[in-house]
Structure formats: structure tokens, C-alpha cells
Motif scaffolding. Structure first.
Motif, PDB file in Angstrom:
ATOM      1  N   HIS A 141       0.855  -1.191   0.000  1.00  0.00           N
ATOM      2  CA  HIS A 141       0.000   0.000   0.000  1.00  0.00           C
ATOM      3  C   HIS A 141       0.893   1.244   0.000  1.00  0.00           C
ATOM      4  O   HIS A 141       1.766   1.396   0.860  1.00  0.00           O
ATOM      5  CB  HIS A 141      -0.899  -0.007   1.231  1.00  0.00           C
ATOM      6  N   THR A 142       0.682   2.135  -0.975  1.00  0.00           N
ATOM      7  CA  THR A 142       1.565   3.293  -1.165  1.00  0.00           C
ATOM      8  C   THR A 142       0.828   4.595  -0.918  1.00  0.00           C
ATOM      9  O   THR A 142      -0.245   4.828  -1.490  1.00  0.00           O
ATOM     10  CB  THR A 142       2.142   3.306  -2.593  1.00  0.00           C
ATOM     11  N   ILE A 143       1.411   5.426  -0.069  1.00  0.00           N
ATOM     12  CA  ILE A 143       0.896   6.775   0.158  1.00  0.00           C
ATOM     13  C   ILE A 143       1.924   7.756  -0.396  1.00  0.00           C
ATOM     14  O   ILE A 143       3.097   7.749   0.010  1.00  0.00           O
ATOM     15  CB  ILE A 143       0.634   7.044   1.647  1.00  0.00           C
ATOM     16  N   LEU A 144       1.496   8.586  -1.323  1.00  0.00           N
ATOM     17  CA  LEU A 144       2.372   9.537  -2.002  1.00  0.00           C
ATOM     18  C   LEU A 144       2.109  10.934  -1.457  1.00  0.00           C
ATOM     19  O   LEU A 144       0.960  11.402  -1.452  1.00  0.00           O
ATOM     20  CB  LEU A 144       2.117   9.484  -3.508  1.00  0.00           C
ATOM     21  N   LEU A 145       3.141  11.589  -0.974  1.00  0.00           N
ATOM     22  CA  LEU A 145       3.036  12.933  -0.409  1.00  0.00           C
ATOM     23  C   LEU A 145       3.702  13.916  -1.359  1.00  0.00           C
ATOM     24  O   LEU A 145       4.929  13.904  -1.516  1.00  0.00           O
ATOM     25  CB  LEU A 145       3.713  12.987   0.966  1.00  0.00           C
ATOM     26  N   LEU A 146       2.916  14.748  -2.014  1.00  0.00           N
ATOM     27  CA  LEU A 146       3.470  15.746  -2.925  1.00  0.00           C
ATOM     28  C   LEU A 146       3.707  17.040  -2.167  1.00  0.00           C
ATOM     29  O   LEU A 146       2.766  17.709  -1.731  1.00  0.00           O
ATOM     30  CB  LEU A 146       2.526  15.988  -4.105  1.00  0.00           C
ATOM     31  N   GLY A 147       4.966  17.392  -1.985  1.00  0.00           N
ATOM     32  CA  GLY A 147       5.349  18.555  -1.209  1.00  0.00           C
ATOM     33  C   GLY A 147       6.344  18.141  -0.146  1.00  0.00           C
ATOM     34  O   GLY A 147       6.140  17.132   0.545  1.00  0.00           O
ATOM     35  N   GLY A 148       7.414  18.905  -0.029  1.00  0.00           N
ATOM     36  CA  GLY A 148       8.475  18.533   0.907  1.00  0.00           C
ATOM     37  C   GLY A 148       8.541  19.422   2.121  1.00  0.00           C
ATOM     38  O   GLY A 148       9.632  19.643   2.665  1.00  0.00           O
ATOM     39  N   GLY A 149       7.407  19.918   2.575  1.00  0.00           N
ATOM     40  CA  GLY A 149       7.397  20.807   3.737  1.00  0.00           C
ATOM     41  C   GLY A 149       6.974  20.107   5.005  1.00  0.00           C
ATOM     42  O   GLY A 149       6.927  18.873   5.102  1.00  0.00           O
ATOM     43  N   THR A 221      -6.302  10.889 -11.343  1.00  0.00           N
ATOM     44  CA  THR A 221      -6.988  10.362 -10.163  1.00  0.00           C
ATOM     45  C   THR A 221      -7.754   9.078 -10.462  1.00  0.00           C
ATOM     46  O   THR A 221      -8.085   8.337  -9.534  1.00  0.00           O
ATOM     47  CB  THR A 221      -7.955  11.415  -9.595  1.00  0.00           C
ATOM     48  N   GLU A 222      -8.062   8.810 -11.743  1.00  0.00           N
ATOM     49  CA  GLU A 222      -8.741   7.564 -12.084  1.00  0.00           C
ATOM     50  C   GLU A 222      -7.768   6.388 -12.062  1.00  0.00           C
ATOM     51  O   GLU A 222      -8.044   5.327 -11.495  1.00  0.00           O
ATOM     52  CB  GLU A 222      -9.410   7.684 -13.451  1.00  0.00           C
ATOM     53  N   LYS A 223      -6.600   6.585 -12.678  1.00  0.00           N
ATOM     54  CA  LYS A 223      -5.582   5.530 -12.680  1.00  0.00           C
ATOM     55  C   LYS A 223      -4.740   5.543 -11.405  1.00  0.00           C
ATOM     56  O   LYS A 223      -3.973   4.626 -11.160  1.00  0.00           O
ATOM     57  CB  LYS A 223      -4.659   5.696 -13.888  1.00  0.00           C
ATOM     58  N   LYS A 224      -4.899   6.613 -10.621  1.00  0.00           N
ATOM     59  CA  LYS A 224      -4.113   6.807  -9.400  1.00  0.00           C
ATOM     60  C   LYS A 224      -2.610   6.789  -9.701  1.00  0.00           C
ATOM     61  O   LYS A 224      -1.844   5.992  -9.151  1.00  0.00           O
ATOM     62  CB  LYS A 224      -4.465   5.758  -8.345  1.00  0.00           C
ATOM     63  N   THR A 225      -2.221   7.711 -10.580  1.00  0.00           N
ATOM     64  CA  THR A 225      -0.810   7.861 -10.940  1.00  0.00           C
ATOM     65  C   THR A 225      -0.439   9.334 -10.957  1.00  0.00           C
ATOM     66  O   THR A 225      -1.293  10.206 -11.176  1.00  0.00           O
ATOM     67  CB  THR A 225      -0.501   7.253 -12.323  1.00  0.00           C
ATOM     68  N   VAL A 226       0.838   9.589 -10.713  1.00  0.00           N
ATOM     69  CA  VAL A 226       1.396  10.942 -10.822  1.00  0.00           C
ATOM     70  C   VAL A 226       2.572  10.883 -11.783  1.00  0.00           C
ATOM     71  O   VAL A 226       3.435   9.996 -11.672  1.00  0.00           O
ATOM     72  CB  VAL A 226       1.867  11.471  -9.452  1.00  0.00           C
ATOM     73  N   THR A 227       2.595  11.801 -12.723  1.00  0.00           N
ATOM     74  CA  THR A 227       3.701  11.895 -13.680  1.00  0.00           C
ATOM     75  C   THR A 227       4.606  13.048 -13.285  1.00  0.00           C
ATOM     76  O   THR A 227       4.130  14.154 -12.982  1.00  0.00           O
ATOM     77  CB  THR A 227       3.182  12.105 -15.106  1.00  0.00           C
ATOM     78  N   ASP A 229       8.344  15.455 -13.850  1.00  0.00           N
ATOM     79  CA  ASP A 229       9.002  16.188 -14.933  1.00  0.00           C
ATOM     80  C   ASP A 229      10.091  15.381 -15.635  1.00  0.00           C
ATOM     81  O   ASP A 229      10.485  15.719 -16.749  1.00  0.00           O
ATOM     82  CB  ASP A 229       9.565  17.520 -14.430  1.00  0.00           C
ATOM     83  N   ASN A 230      10.579  14.326 -15.023  1.00  0.00           N
ATOM     84  CA  ASN A 230      11.598  13.494 -15.674  1.00  0.00           C
ATOM     85  C   ASN A 230      10.994  12.294 -16.396  1.00  0.00           C
ATOM     86  O   ASN A 230      11.712  11.398 -16.837  1.00  0.00           O
ATOM     87  CB  ASN A 230      12.623  13.010 -14.645  1.00  0.00           C
ATOM     88  N   GLY A 231       9.653  12.262 -16.502  1.00  0.00           N
ATOM     89  CA  GLY A 231       8.972  11.180 -17.206  1.00  0.00           C
ATOM     90  C   GLY A 231       8.548  10.022 -16.325  1.00  0.00           C
ATOM     91  O   GLY A 231       7.798   9.143 -16.774  1.00  0.00           O
ATOM     92  N   LEU A 232       9.005   9.984 -15.080  1.00  0.00           N
ATOM     93  CA  LEU A 232       8.627   8.910 -14.178  1.00  0.00           C
ATOM     94  C   LEU A 232       7.130   8.962 -13.876  1.00  0.00           C
ATOM     95  O   LEU A 232       6.576  10.031 -13.625  1.00  0.00           O
ATOM     96  CB  LEU A 232       9.424   9.025 -12.873  1.00  0.00           C
ATOM     97  N   VAL A 233       6.490   7.798 -13.878  1.00  0.00           N
ATOM     98  CA  VAL A 233       5.083   7.686 -13.506  1.00  0.00           C
ATOM     99  C   VAL A 233       4.994   6.811 -12.259  1.00  0.00           C
ATOM    100  O   VAL A 233       5.438   5.658 -12.271  1.00  0.00           O
ATOM    101  CB  VAL A 233       4.243   7.069 -14.643  1.00  0.00           C
ATOM    102  N   GLN A 234       4.462   7.366 -11.180  1.00  0.00           N
ATOM    103  CA  GLN A 234       4.375   6.652  -9.912  1.00  0.00           C
ATOM    104  C   GLN A 234       2.911   6.415  -9.554  1.00  0.00           C
ATOM    105  O   GLN A 234       2.103   7.347  -9.542  1.00  0.00           O
ATOM    106  CB  GLN A 234       5.061   7.449  -8.796  1.00  0.00           C
ATOM    107  N   SER A 235       2.568   5.181  -9.267  1.00  0.00           N
ATOM    108  CA  SER A 235       1.207   4.857  -8.833  1.00  0.00           C
ATOM    109  C   SER A 235       1.082   5.057  -7.328  1.00  0.00           C
ATOM    110  O   SER A 235       2.078   5.040  -6.600  1.00  0.00           O
ATOM    111  CB  SER A 235       0.854   3.417  -9.204  1.00  0.00           C
ATOM    112  N   TYR A 236      -0.150   5.220  -6.862  1.00  0.00           N
ATOM    113  CA  TYR A 236      -0.388   5.430  -5.441  1.00  0.00           C
ATOM    114  C   TYR A 236      -1.745   4.845  -5.058  1.00  0.00           C
ATOM    115  O   TYR A 236      -2.620   4.627  -5.904  1.00  0.00           O
ATOM    116  CB  TYR A 236      -0.359   6.922  -5.100  1.00  0.00           C
ATOM    117  N   ASP A 237      -1.897   4.581  -3.770  1.00  0.00           N
ATOM    118  CA  ASP A 237      -3.201   4.197  -3.228  1.00  0.00           C
ATOM    119  C   ASP A 237      -3.899   5.396  -2.607  1.00  0.00           C
ATOM    120  O   ASP A 237      -5.111   5.528  -2.669  1.00  0.00           O
ATOM    121  CB  ASP A 237      -3.029   3.095  -2.185  1.00  0.00           C
ATOM    122  N   GLN A 238      -3.092   6.261  -1.963  1.00  0.00           N
ATOM    123  CA  GLN A 238      -3.613   7.508  -1.406  1.00  0.00           C
ATOM    124  C   GLN A 238      -2.619   8.617  -1.704  1.00  0.00           C
ATOM    125  O   GLN A 238      -1.401   8.388  -1.741  1.00  0.00           O
ATOM    126  CB  GLN A 238      -3.829   7.374   0.107  1.00  0.00           C
TER     127      GLN A 238
END
Length: 298
Positions: A141-149, A221-227, A229-238
Motif C-alpha cells: 500500500h503506497t501513500i504519495l506525499l506531494l510537497g516537501g514541507g 486520479t482515475e488511474k491513481k498515478t502521478v507523472t 518532470d523526468n517522465g517517471l510515472v508513480q502509482s499510489y493508493d492515497q
């Protein structure tokens, strides 16, 4: 345990690790009250909530403000300086900008007198990290946090404190680990590694992945992925979006001149400090940040 009429601390001969003192009578504090007491020259905050006494560290873990000068409401004690909030009975952190909890000491009522016992090891520590777990092999189960604060940091720590064993990924477009932004206006020639909230060893220890210098360019948000700037696509659960905010740019001619600076990053602070040496300075904005920056540059 013998009765005592003062607050002088003493060591129980049966427990060489603790220092104990009678600090008040049971009726001295009412619910919703607190006071500073001294045990072996160690400041302790004594609280009473719903008939229960608590004894926690008296110095805020953010900048060391005396919590006895703050406010107690319900089971929360709020720092008088920057508003950090702690549980009055356990010392657990409940609201930022502090990130560490307070030491919690034993309280005992005997013959209507209140005794507080502190572990002698705690005399050297004003902060406490709550118990945390780490990543568990096989838990995907993957939780992705966008923002480094700070918001992402506190979220990651809370997840580990609540025994979440899945994958935690914190992503920041900056090149620096989460840092204390309040320091930027206080020490403008700041070194970046002196203001980080946690060292990289901390993230390794508790299984928190940190990706620096990566910027999200799209979220599906449908596929639950974030792309990124370097082309990497990361999937997430939350997904948590905690990218913060940017200072409002002054909408007047000349804001693009080289001697007009915005204060947002450690590098901004260093540039402002260098540009202001031996120069006249105009600060636009009379908020807390502007006031503190003026004191720093004075």
C-alpha cells in the motif's frame, strides 16, 4: 513515601533512577489550570484536566518557550510564542510548528499531596520522539506525499506512529529536506543544513522515501498515478497534496529589478542578507515575518 511540606526534590533509595518531589496539595489546582514546578532544578509543567494531574516538560520543543506562560484548554496546552500544541497529560505533540513531543513524568497522589517523579535520564532531554514503526516487507500500500514541507513530514511521521507499514514517498521539487521556514527571517545568512527538521538518517530509519528535485506535472486520479518532470510515472493508493503556497508578488513596476527580493527559501534569505550589508532596506509588509526580518537586519 514520606510526606513533605516543600518542593525540595529527593531520591527514593529504592529507585536510584528517579528524582521525586512533593509539588503541591491535591486541591491547589482546579481543572483547566497549570503551573510551573521545579524538581531538581528541572522545570516541569503540572496540569490538571478532568480531575487528573499530569506532569510534562515545560519548554516548547519548537523554540523553548515556557509553556506555563501559554494557555491550557481542555487537554491541550498551547505555546505562547508560535502556537505549538501538546497534550496536557501525555506531552504528545498535537499541532505544528513543533515536531517533537514533551517528556512525560510520573504523578502520584498520597495523603492529598501531589508528588512528581522524573527519570534522571530525562534531565538531559527536553524533547521526545513518539514511538514509530517502519516499512513492513510485503506491504505494498503506497501513500504519495506531494510537497516537501512540514505538512508532508508530520503526515509521514503520524502514519508511522499509527503503525502504517506500507510505502511512504515524500516528493519535493526543492533540493533540501523539510526545513523550518520560520528560521529564514530570524537568521538570514542561514546555512541550509542547520534548519532541516529531520536528518536523512531519520527517514532511512523509519522507511520514509524522500525524492528531491522532482516536480509533479500531472495527476491521474482515475488511474491513481502521478507523472513527474523526468517522465517517471508513480502509482499510489492515497495521495496528499501539500505543496504549500508562494508569497504574493507586489504588483507594481520595478518588481523585476535585481535588488528586489522575495523571502521564500534559504537561498533567498542568503541573497537578501548579502544585498543588505551596508545598504538601506525597505521591507514591504508589516506582518510577523516582516517585523522579525527587520530585527534580523538591524
Amino acid at each position: 513515601m514520606s510526606d513533605m511540606s516543600g518542593t525540595e526534590a529527593y531520591s527514593d533509595p529504592e529507585d536510584k533512577e528517579e528524582l521525586t518531589a512533593m509539588v503541591c496539595l491535591e486541591t491547589d489546582l482546579q481543572d483547566g489550570q497549570m503551573k510551573e514546578v521545579d524538581i531538581g532544578h528541572h522545570s516541569v509543567l503540572l496540569t490538571r484536566c478532568n480531575g487528573k494531574y499530569g506532569a510534562i516538560g515545560n519548554q516548547c520543543t519548537h523554540y523553548g518557550a515556557p509553556l506555563s506562560k501559554g494557555v491550557i484548554s481542555g487537554q491541550k496546552v498551547r505555546c505562547p510564542w508560535h502556537g505549538s500544541c501538546f497534550n496536557a497529560l501525555t506531552g504528545d505533540l498535537e499541532e505544528f510548528p513543533g515536531i517533537d513531543s514533551l517528556p512525560c513524568h510520573k504523578v502520584k497522589i498520597h495523603n492529598s499531596k501531589v508528588y512528581v517523579s522524573i527519570n534522571k535520564k530525562d534531565l538531559r532531554h527536553q524533547k521526545r520522539l513518539q514511538r514509530m514503526g517502519t516499512a513492513v516487507p510485503g506491504v505494498n500500500h503506497t501513500i504519495l506525499l506531494l510537497g516537501g514541507g512540514a505538512a508532508s513530514l508530520i503526515c509521514a511521521e503520524t502514519l508511522r506512529q499509527e503503525n502504517f507499514g506500507g510505502r511512504i514517498i515524500m516528493v519535493s521539487r526543492d533540493d533540501l529536506l523539510p526545513y523550518d521556514k520560520t528560521r529564514l527571517s530570524k537568521v538570514m545568512n542561514v546555512l541550509s543544513d542547520t534548519i532541516v527538521l529531520r536528518r536523512m538518517e531519520f527517514f532511512h530509519q523509519y522507511g520514509i522515501e524522500v525524492w528531491l528535485q522532482k516536480e509533479a506535472v500531472s495527476v491521474d486520479t482515475e488511474k491513481k498515478t502521478v507523472t513527474f518532470d523526468n517522465g517517471l510515472v508513480q502509482s499510489y493508493d492515497q495521495l496528499l497534496l501539500s505543496t504549500g503556497c508562494r508569497a504574493k508578488v507586489l504588483d507594481v513596476p520595478g518588481t523585476n529589478l535585481s535588488n528586489i527580493k522575495m523571502l521564500e527559501t534559504p537561498e533567498d534569505a542568503r541573497q537578501i542578507h548579502a544585498a543588505c550589508l551596508g545598504s538601506n532596506v525597505v521591507l514591504v509588509g508589516t506582518s510577523f515575518v516582516g517585523t522579525v526580518a527587520a530585527l534580523c537586519l538591524f
